[in-house]
Design an enzyme around this catalytic site. Structure first.
Site, PDB file in Angstrom:
ATOM      1  N   GLY A  46       0.840  -1.191   0.000  1.00  0.00           N
ATOM      2  CA  GLY A  46       0.000   0.000   0.000  1.00  0.00           C
ATOM      3  C   GLY A  46       0.867   1.229   0.000  1.00  0.00           C
ATOM      4  CD  GLN A  51       3.530   5.766   2.581  1.00  0.00           C
ATOM      5  OE1 GLN A  51       2.543   5.226   2.099  1.00  0.00           O
ATOM      6  NE2 GLN A  51       4.480   5.082   3.172  1.00  0.00           N
ATOM      7  CB  CYS A  89       5.252   2.461   7.819  1.00  0.00           C
ATOM      8  SG  CYS A  89       4.827   3.857   6.777  1.00  0.00           S
ATOM      9  CG  LEU A  90       6.947   0.991   1.953  1.00  0.00           C
ATOM     10  CD1 LEU A  90       6.267   1.266   0.613  1.00  0.00           C
ATOM     11  CD2 LEU A  90       8.105   0.023   1.769  1.00  0.00           C
ATOM     12  CG  HIS A 131      -0.407   1.419   7.315  1.00  0.00           C
ATOM     13  ND1 HIS A 131       0.530   1.055   8.254  1.00  0.00           N
ATOM     14  CD2 HIS A 131       0.261   2.168   6.397  1.00  0.00           C
ATOM     15  CE1 HIS A 131       1.710   1.570   7.911  1.00  0.00           C
ATOM     16  NE2 HIS A 131       1.569   2.240   6.788  1.00  0.00           N
ATOM     17  CD  GLU A 132      -1.118   2.495   2.780  1.00  0.00           C
ATOM     18  OE1 GLU A 132      -0.668   3.654   2.675  1.00  0.00           O
ATOM     19  OE2 GLU A 132      -0.388   1.516   3.010  1.00  0.00           O
ATOM     20  CG  HIS A 135       0.455   6.909   5.427  1.00  0.00           C
ATOM     21  ND1 HIS A 135       1.602   7.421   5.982  1.00  0.00           N
ATOM     22  CD2 HIS A 135       0.703   5.588   5.223  1.00  0.00           C
ATOM     23  CE1 HIS A 135       2.498   6.437   6.116  1.00  0.00           C
ATOM     24  NE2 HIS A 135       1.972   5.329   5.681  1.00  0.00           N
TER      25      HIS A 135
HETATM   26 ZN    ZN Z   1       2.817   3.485   5.825  1.00  0.00          ZN
END
Ligand code: ZN
Length: 158
Positions: A46, A51, A89-90, A131-132, A135
């Site tokens: 995702g 991001q 998380c990235l 999660h997304e 963000h």
């Molecule tokens: Zn994330």
């Protein structure tokens, strides 16, 4: 289409509340394509627009073996249950933590054609949706960590 740099902490764009998309035009289509490419290259399941440095309410999710989901202006309309999950998380590279997430999540959003969609996610999809969507509100999973021993450094990059 392009693979873009993923912003990581402490980049302030990750902490901004993203703006609503008012017109789904060519620039939004390009943004979505770039997000998909960047998510695939990471690789990740995702990605939210902040991001890659774009403070707009757009997210993409693609779980292994599942169809790609594009969400524009998504909102959670219902959450049920509670479970403990391990999350990473990235944008927070090198760490993993344990937090509480819902078991099922219902979301309404627009797809990339601007049509209103509703979807219900269970387990992993519910987890990814929360999660997304976090963000888009400047929230990272580490904000949900209840005690320092629930966050740990990974010895190997996932
Ligand atoms: Zn994330």
């Amino acid at each position: 289409m392009a693979v873009l740099k993923i912003r990581t902490l402490p980049d302030p764009v990750l902490r901004r509340k993203a703006k609503k998309v008012t017109k789904i035009d060519g620039s939004i289509q390009k943004l979505i394509d770039d997000m998909i490419d960047t998510m695939h290259a990471a690789p990740g399941v995702g990605l939210a627009a902040p991001q890659i440095g774009v403070s707009l309410r757009v997210a993409v999710i693609e779980l292994p073996g599942e169809e790609l989901i594009t969400l524009i202006n998504p909102a959670i309309i219902k959450k049920q249950g509670e479970r403990i999950v391990a999350e990473a998380c990235l944008s927070v590279p090198g760490y993993q933590g344990e937090i509480k997430r819902a078991v099922t999540v219902k979301v309404k959003a627009q797809d990339r054609q601007g049509r209103e969609i509703r979807l219900k996610g269970e387990e992993l999809l519910a987890h990814a949706l929360e999660h997304e969507l976090d963000h888009l509100n400047g929230i990272l999973y580490i904000d949900h960590i209840e005690s320092p021993d629930k966050l740990w450094k990974l010895t190997q990059q996932l």
